[in-house]
Design an enzyme around this catalytic site. Structure first.
Site, PDB file in Angstrom:
ATOM      1  N   ARG A  66       4.060  -4.051   1.907  1.00  0.00           N
ATOM      2  CA  ARG A  66       4.004  -3.804   3.362  1.00  0.00           C
ATOM      3  C   ARG A  66       3.793  -5.110   4.185  1.00  0.00           C
ATOM      4  O   ARG A  66       3.008  -6.095   3.745  1.00  0.00           O
ATOM      5  CB  ARG A  66       2.961  -2.753   3.755  1.00  0.00           C
ATOM      6  CG  ARG A  66       3.214  -1.332   3.178  1.00  0.00           C
ATOM      7  CD  ARG A  66       2.246  -0.255   3.588  1.00  0.00           C
ATOM      8  NE  ARG A  66       0.868  -0.511   2.936  1.00  0.00           N
ATOM      9  CZ  ARG A  66      -0.294  -1.308   3.404  1.00  0.00           C
ATOM     10  NH1 ARG A  66      -0.069  -1.832   4.791  1.00  0.00           N
ATOM     11  NH2 ARG A  66      -1.326  -1.544   2.756  1.00  0.00           N
ATOM     12  N   TYR A 205      11.624  -2.067   0.840  1.00  0.00           N
ATOM     13  CA  TYR A 205      10.368  -1.882   0.112  1.00  0.00           C
ATOM     14  C   TYR A 205       9.227  -0.814   0.469  1.00  0.00           C
ATOM     15  O   TYR A 205       8.938  -0.943   1.617  1.00  0.00           O
ATOM     16  CB  TYR A 205       9.662  -2.956  -0.150  1.00  0.00           C
ATOM     17  CG  TYR A 205       8.790  -3.073  -1.419  1.00  0.00           C
ATOM     18  CD1 TYR A 205       9.555  -3.697  -2.595  1.00  0.00           C
ATOM     19  CD2 TYR A 205       7.662  -2.965  -1.629  1.00  0.00           C
ATOM     20  CE1 TYR A 205       8.986  -3.251  -4.048  1.00  0.00           C
ATOM     21  CE2 TYR A 205       6.744  -2.791  -2.601  1.00  0.00           C
ATOM     22  CZ  TYR A 205       7.269  -3.070  -4.072  1.00  0.00           C
ATOM     23  OH  TYR A 205       6.703  -2.942  -5.208  1.00  0.00           O
ATOM     24  N   LYS A 214       3.563   5.813   5.104  1.00  0.00           N
ATOM     25  CA  LYS A 214       2.663   5.327   5.922  1.00  0.00           C
ATOM     26  C   LYS A 214       3.116   5.624   7.642  1.00  0.00           C
ATOM     27  O   LYS A 214       2.072   5.558   8.421  1.00  0.00           O
ATOM     28  CB  LYS A 214       2.422   3.685   5.787  1.00  0.00           C
ATOM     29  CG  LYS A 214       2.002   3.499   4.283  1.00  0.00           C
ATOM     30  CD  LYS A 214       0.899   4.185   3.932  1.00  0.00           C
ATOM     31  CE  LYS A 214       0.249   3.612   2.393  1.00  0.00           C
ATOM     32  NZ  LYS A 214      -0.967   4.410   2.121  1.00  0.00           N
ATOM     33  N   HIS A 234      -5.880   8.216   5.332  1.00  0.00           N
ATOM     34  CA  HIS A 234      -5.647   7.719   4.271  1.00  0.00           C
ATOM     35  C   HIS A 234      -6.759   8.046   2.843  1.00  0.00           C
ATOM     36  O   HIS A 234      -7.451   7.055   2.603  1.00  0.00           O
ATOM     37  CB  HIS A 234      -5.965   6.041   4.510  1.00  0.00           C
ATOM     38  CG  HIS A 234      -4.820   5.290   3.420  1.00  0.00           C
ATOM     39  ND1 HIS A 234      -5.357   3.896   3.281  1.00  0.00           N
ATOM     40  CD2 HIS A 234      -4.201   5.657   2.325  1.00  0.00           C
ATOM     41  CE1 HIS A 234      -4.825   3.247   2.257  1.00  0.00           C
ATOM     42  NE2 HIS A 234      -3.865   4.208   1.860  1.00  0.00           N
ATOM     43  N   SER A 256      -5.976  -0.007   0.131  1.00  0.00           N
ATOM     44  CA  SER A 256      -4.844   0.108  -0.483  1.00  0.00           C
ATOM     45  C   SER A 256      -5.222  -0.664  -1.874  1.00  0.00           C
ATOM     46  O   SER A 256      -6.131  -1.646  -2.031  1.00  0.00           O
ATOM     47  CB  SER A 256      -3.825  -0.534   0.024  1.00  0.00           C
ATOM     48  OG  SER A 256      -3.427   0.133   1.185  1.00  0.00           O
ATOM     49  N   CYS A 258      -7.238   0.159  -4.258  1.00  0.00           N
ATOM     50  CA  CYS A 258      -8.401   0.211  -4.728  1.00  0.00           C
ATOM     51  C   CYS A 258      -8.910   1.283  -5.812  1.00  0.00           C
ATOM     52  O   CYS A 258     -10.083   1.828  -5.904  1.00  0.00           O
ATOM     53  CB  CYS A 258      -9.596   0.217  -3.569  1.00  0.00           C
ATOM     54  SG  CYS A 258      -9.631  -1.307  -2.595  1.00  0.00           S
ATOM     55  N   ASP A 281      -2.992   9.827  -1.933  1.00  0.00           N
ATOM     56  CA  ASP A 281      -2.958   8.741  -0.857  1.00  0.00           C
ATOM     57  C   ASP A 281      -3.107   9.255   0.675  1.00  0.00           C
ATOM     58  O   ASP A 281      -3.763   8.468   1.308  1.00  0.00           O
ATOM     59  CB  ASP A 281      -1.487   7.923  -0.859  1.00  0.00           C
ATOM     60  CG  ASP A 281      -1.322   6.720  -0.169  1.00  0.00           C
ATOM     61  OD1 ASP A 281      -2.541   6.150  -0.366  1.00  0.00           O
ATOM     62  OD2 ASP A 281      -0.453   6.627   0.586  1.00  0.00           O
ATOM     63  N   ARG A 373       5.129  -0.965  -8.472  1.00  0.00           N
ATOM     64  CA  ARG A 373       4.895   0.370  -8.098  1.00  0.00           C
ATOM     65  C   ARG A 373       5.906   1.522  -9.254  1.00  0.00           C
ATOM     66  O   ARG A 373       6.823   1.165  -9.627  1.00  0.00           O
ATOM     67  CB  ARG A 373       5.596   0.681  -6.704  1.00  0.00           C
ATOM     68  CG  ARG A 373       4.770  -0.126  -5.753  1.00  0.00           C
ATOM     69  CD  ARG A 373       3.297   0.344  -5.369  1.00  0.00           C
ATOM     70  NE  ARG A 373       2.612  -0.192  -4.392  1.00  0.00           N
ATOM     71  CZ  ARG A 373       1.694   0.337  -3.645  1.00  0.00           C
ATOM     72  NH1 ARG A 373       1.384   1.557  -3.687  1.00  0.00           N
ATOM     73  NH2 ARG A 373       1.037  -0.397  -2.710  1.00  0.00           N
TER      74      ARG A 373
HETATM   75  C1  OXD Z   1      -0.707   1.513   0.261  1.00  0.00           C
HETATM   76  C2  OXD Z   1      -0.051   2.522  -0.341  1.00  0.00           C
HETATM   77  O1  OXD Z   1      -0.464   0.443   0.526  1.00  0.00           O
HETATM   78  O2  OXD Z   1      -0.522   3.574  -0.684  1.00  0.00           O
HETATM   79  O3  OXD Z   1      -1.813   1.965   0.736  1.00  0.00           O
HETATM   80  O4  OXD Z   1       0.974   1.975  -0.753  1.00  0.00           O
HETATM   81 MN    MN Z   2      -2.207   3.974   0.270  1.00  0.00          MN
END
Ligand code: OXD
Ligand code: MN
Length: 583
Positions: A66, A205, A214, A234, A256, A258, A281, A373
């Site tokens: 991102r 991406y 998002k 989130h 993100s 974590c 998520d 991913r």
């Molecule tokens: C993030 C994702 O970046 O879930 O938070 O991809």
């Molecule tokens: Mn996320």
């Protein structure tokens, strides 16, 4: 329907695609799309004996995460975007985007992808349509959301929908060969919260291209929630069942990368407990009719970080990924399967790395990109809950971050307002999910810093307001799995052992676990956290260092000051009483 048709016509007139294809949701359509991408070399089919129905995509090195610096909130007034978002006036952004999108789909197909966030027609669900020239985005949206004719019918019947437009920004001249990963060095991800639109240009991406995720389900939905009295967060969402068969629903916000997917698929190490996955998520939360807040996972798939996912950390995820997965930027094994750092303890002797180069362990560089991913349907996870498509009453909210120091393993908020204060002060060490220096400490309130579609101070106020929306509020806790000792080693084993913290939290709800007050909130009383069979230093894990916390309070004050007088008085009061308690 006329609104949808007219809009598709206008975008097609602007972008000049060769063809327009409406996505119906038919499985044959998906197969054809995948076959076209294989022919185009965008997807490499994996060995069908090892990983049936699965593919590997490789992006270009400039399109791997991102792009927060290229993400814009284009509200009419700058103060409505707030100091933590990049703001550009809508007219100015439209003037920038128009010439970029003009002819940007030449030589390509414009796909019309109608999608539902939440089950089609569900009470908390919302509809959207993505117009895109990326078949990779279409295939990904097909996994991450509910796509197809059912949605188109609702839109035809007059249901509102969010309009999202996406182009990789790589038009093809007649006869020009396409590349495996078309994109453009110039990138914009622009949100128009007043007109409920998203325009994304130049990237193929993840969150830059799967606009349902998002862009819609967090940034635009957070604005809808502010205006309509609900919340887009989130957060992962799980159902926890205790040894007596009592079920609780827990939503947890973490920055993100974590370990959200790991917690969403937790395998408890303590006997009698089970965890089922509802979401990994995003969680949408609304007052239910029974005096509680109710929650759904609006997505239908997981777009998870691959590195660090392995048999010793998240065996459920590994079992979820056995078939029908699109992997992006992981390494390819010699027998046509995938590998990434952490999948197994030992790396294979030879791989093709995420950039398509030969790789051996001696190379010393990662074989998979740190933000590589997997995209996979939620329904195929062995831990998925029977209730995963339903709205569930919410009992607990967790806030977490990656903090080497100061933040104890678990802290209970003393009130809703104190919990909102804890959420607003989350900071975390930066990960590879977005551009930036990995490891640097940054503020990430509610793990929403990159995802809040409006002024974050107004978002804090919305949280305070939501506290008055139902009789029985979820209890709020802060957790930190990542605290380190003086020797630099993690103090807590994490992963399945995090069930011990969940156990303490649920026993707190039942009034069965003891806690002690500290200046920053309640922590487990000595002996109340179940640490049987593991060797941990509870004292260090739960320590609250007043000097360090006075410095944290200074940083919070500095952070709040960025918002001027928009910070809600309840949070200013929480900060003042924290200082008082630290004295
Ligand atoms: C993030 C994702 O970046 O879930 O938070 O991809
Ligand atoms: Mn996320």
């Amino acid at each position: 329907m006329r609104a949808l048709l007219g809009w598709v016509d206008r975008i097609a007139a602007l972008t000049e695609p060769d063809r327009i294809q409406w996505i119906s949701g038919d499985p044959r359509e998906r197969d054809e799309l995948l076959a076209e991408m294989v022919a185009q070399r965008t997807l490499i089919p994996l060995n069908p004996e090892k990983r049936p129905g699965s593919y590997l995509a490789r992006s270009t090195p400039d399109d791997v995460a991102r792009l927060e610096s290229r993400t814009f909130i284009c509200s009419e007034r700058e103060e409505d975007a707030g100091p933590t978002n990049n703001w550009v006036a809508p007219a100015e952004m439209r003037a920038t985007l128009e010439p970029l999108f003009a002819g940007s789909m030449r030589g390509r197909t414009l796909y019309v992808v109608p999608f539902s966030m939440g089950k089609v027609g569900g009470p908390i669900s919302q509809l959207g349509v993505q117009l895109t020239d990326s078949p990779y985005a279409v295939a990904s949206i097909g996994i991450m959301t509910r796509v197809g004719d059912d949605v188109t019918r609702l839109i035809a019947a007059g249901e509102p929908f969010v309009r999202t437009v996406h182009s990789v920004g790589a038009p093809l001249a007649p006869g020009q060969m396409d590349t495996a990963w078309p994109s453009n060095p110039e990138k914009h991800i622009a949100h128009f919260p007043e007109s409920l639109e998203v325009w994304s240009y130049g990237s193929g991406y993840g969150g830059n291209a799967i606009l349902a995720k998002k862009c819609f389900a967090l940034r635009i939905a957070s604005v809808l929630g502010r205006d309509q009295g609900w919340m887009a967060e989130h957060m992962l969402l799980i159902r926890v069942t205790d040894p007596y068969g009592r079920a609780y629903h827990v939503a947890a916000a973490f920055p993100s990368a974590c370990g959200k997917t790991n917690l969403a698929m937790l395998r408890p190490t303590i006997p009698g407990w089970s965890v089922e996955t509802l979401g990994d998520d995003i969680t949408w939360i609304r007052p239910g009719g029974d005096g509680k807040l109710h929650a759904i996972n609006p997505e239908a798939g997981f777009f998870g970080v691959a590195p660090g996912t392995g048999a010793s950390t998240n065996v459920t995820a590994v079992e979820t990924l056995t078939h029908d997965v699109i992997f992006t930027n992981v390494a390819l094994t010699d027998d046509g399967d995938v590998w990434w750092e952490g999948l197994t303890d030992e790396a294979p002797d030879h791989l093709i790395d995420w950039q398509g180069r030969d790789w051996t362990p001696a190379d010393g560089r990662p074989a998979a990109h740190p933000n590589s991913r997997f995209t996979v349907a939620a329904a195929q996870s062995p831990s998925i809950s029977d209730a995963w498509e339903e709205a569930v009453p919410l009992d607990v909210i967790l806030f977490g971050g990656r903090r080497a120091t100061n933040v104890p393993l678990v802290v209970e908020a003393t009130s809703w307002e104190h919990g909102v204060f804890l959420g607003s002060t989350i900071s975390s060490e930066r990960t590879a999910a977005a551009e930036g220096t990995v490891g640097e400490l940054r503020r990430d309130p509610f793990a929403m810093m990159p995802f809040c579609g409006y002024n974050m101070a107004d978002y804090f106020a919305h949280w305070i307001r939501m506290g008055g929306s139902v009789e029985t509020l979820p209890r709020i806790f802060q957790v930190n799995w990542f605290r380190k000792g003086a020797d630099g080693a993690f103090l807590w084993p994490g992963f399945g052992e995090n069930s011990r913290v969940i156990d303490w939290i649920i026993r707190r709800l039942q009034g069965e676990a003891a806690a002690v007050d500290t200046p920053i909130g309640r922590v487990p009383a000595p002996g109340s956290l179940d640490t049987s069979g593991i060797d941990v230093d509870e004292e260090q894990l739960l320590a609250v260092d007043r000097t360090a916390w006075r410095a944290e309070a200074d940083l919070t004050e500095e952070f709040y000051a960025r918002f001027g007088d928009r910070i809600p008085p309840e949070l200013a009061a929480e900060l003042a009483s924290l200082r008082e308690r630290l004295r």
